[in-house]
Enzyme design. Structure first.
Site, mmCIF file in Angstrom:
data_model
loop_
_atom_site.group_PDB
_atom_site.id
_atom_site.type_symbol
_atom_site.label_atom_id
_atom_site.label_comp_id
_atom_site.label_asym_id
_atom_site.label_seq_id
_atom_site.Cartn_x
_atom_site.Cartn_y
_atom_site.Cartn_z
ATOM 1 N N LYS A 1 0.824 -1.208 0.000
ATOM 2 C CA LYS A 1 0.000 0.000 0.000
ATOM 3 C C LYS A 1 0.858 1.257 0.000
ATOM 4 O O LYS A 1 0.535 2.253 -0.679
ATOM 5 C CB LYS A 1 -0.938 -0.020 1.215
ATOM 6 C CG LYS A 1 -2.024 -1.092 1.116
ATOM 7 C CD LYS A 1 -2.703 -1.367 2.440
ATOM 8 C CE LYS A 1 -3.694 -2.515 2.308
ATOM 9 N NZ LYS A 1 -4.286 -2.951 3.581
ATOM 10 N N GLN B 1 -4.113 -1.514 9.804
ATOM 11 C CA GLN B 1 -4.070 -2.856 9.219
ATOM 12 C C GLN B 1 -4.633 -3.880 10.203
ATOM 13 O O GLN B 1 -4.201 -3.965 11.348
ATOM 14 C CB GLN B 1 -2.628 -3.217 8.848
ATOM 15 C CG GLN B 1 -2.487 -4.561 8.173
ATOM 16 C CD GLN B 1 -3.178 -4.625 6.822
ATOM 17 O OE1 GLN B 1 -3.054 -3.710 6.019
ATOM 18 N NE2 GLN B 1 -3.916 -5.695 6.584
ATOM 19 N N ASP C 1 -10.984 3.155 4.780
ATOM 20 C CA ASP C 1 -11.534 1.810 4.598
ATOM 21 C C ASP C 1 -13.057 1.811 4.503
ATOM 22 O O ASP C 1 -13.655 0.870 3.993
ATOM 23 C CB ASP C 1 -11.118 0.906 5.769
ATOM 24 C CG ASP C 1 -9.923 0.034 5.431
ATOM 25 O OD1 ASP C 1 -9.711 -0.234 4.239
ATOM 26 O OD2 ASP C 1 -9.215 -0.377 6.363
#
Length: 297
Positions: free
Chosen positions: A52, A96, A119
């Site tokens: 990422k 994460q 997210d």
């Protein structure tokens, strides 16, 4: 023979399009910033975060990475999120998952400022998604939508079966596909571990999305001729090779491709799209927070 849907190619197009929006923001003095937070010793999580950050560098997004010891007190993570919320150079935040057992996952999701929730898992953003007014679409479901679009598959009027009911993929994807909006208007059935006669459901579907985390659960015998198959699963199984394992999806690819009209591979299907849509959400967040308008398709 089924068309193999190339997620890498579609993701590359999205990243290319995003660079125009990023240039617009930078011309106005705004550099989109994405903060990734890792509180884990899991090699897979470390790899995901590294990828990422590499994606950010490729398109011109500032990548801010914070690593915390997996044994650190939970308050260290909560305090880190508070600091990132207050940082005007950070437009998107991703913690994460999974986090260690002593950390409250729900508190983590609620602690991220909704406008920086790249997210799309904050309860406020989940509510907006269900209400048809999404601020951020969760990355994997949005990526699935984009793959269908790139394959010229319009969900409108079609029967879609989503195998899996997770908060990350199954539930939000079902909500997206039933919306009275472009990329939606499908008739959606959500199946899961308690579903009786799963094959009877999938055999009726024009589109099958497998996101249950069970290796090769969906076989060609469970599909109708010409179905479109999107495989979200990534499972590590033992294999007689140098690594000692291989990655397979939730779909038995070899048998499914004989029945499907189009199918995603694993790897190289949904995975690259998830990362591309994270960049998309970060650029959108930077635009909304700065007031600098950009065009995002």
């Amino acid at each position: 023979m089924a068309e193999i849907i190339d997620g890498n190619a579609v993701a590359a197009e999205i990243r290319s399009d995003l660079q125009h929006s990023i240039s617009t923001l930078k011309d106005a003095g705004v550099t989109p910033g994405l903060a990734t937070v890792l509180m884990s010793d899991d090699p897979a999580s470390e790899t995901y975060v590294s990828m990422k950050q590499r994606d950010c560098e490729e398109v011109g997004i500032d990548g801010i990475h914070v690593e915390l010891d997996a044994d650190a007190p939970a308050d260290e993570l909560y305090d880190t999120i508070d600091d990132l919320n207050a940082n005007p150079d950070v437009h998107g935040i991703l913690v994460q998952m999974p986090v260690p057992d002593h950390v409250d996952t729900r508190r983590v999701l609620r602690s991220i400022a909704p406008e920086k929730d790249a997210d799309g898992f904050h309860p406020e953003n989940v509510g907006r998604l269900v209400a048809g007014d999404a601020r951020f679409k969760p990355c994997t479901p949005h990526g699935v939508q984009k793959l269908l679009e790139a394959t010229s598959v319009d969900p409108e009027g079609k029967d879609v079966v989503v195998v899996g009911r997770s908060d990350i993929v199954g539930k939000p994807l079902a909500n997206l596909l039933i919306q009275k909006a472009e990329g939606g208007n499908a008739t959606v059935t959500v199946c899961h571990s308690r579903t009786e006669d799963l094959a009877a459901k999938t055999k009726q579907a024009d589109v099958v999305v497998a996101a249950v985390g069970v290796p090769e659960l969906v076989t060609g015998e469970m599909l109708k001729d010409g179905a479109v198959v999107i495989d979200v699963g990534v499972n590590r199984v033992d294999a007689d090779n140098e690594k000692g394992y291989e990655l397979v999806g939730d779909v038995a690819f070899e048998s499914a491709k004989e029945k499907a009209s189009a199918i995603t591979p694993v790897p190289g299907g949904v995975g690259p799209m998830t990362r591309a849509m994270l960049l998309y959400n970060t650029v959108k967040a930077a635009s909304e927070q700065s007031g600098v308008g950009v065009e995002l398709s």
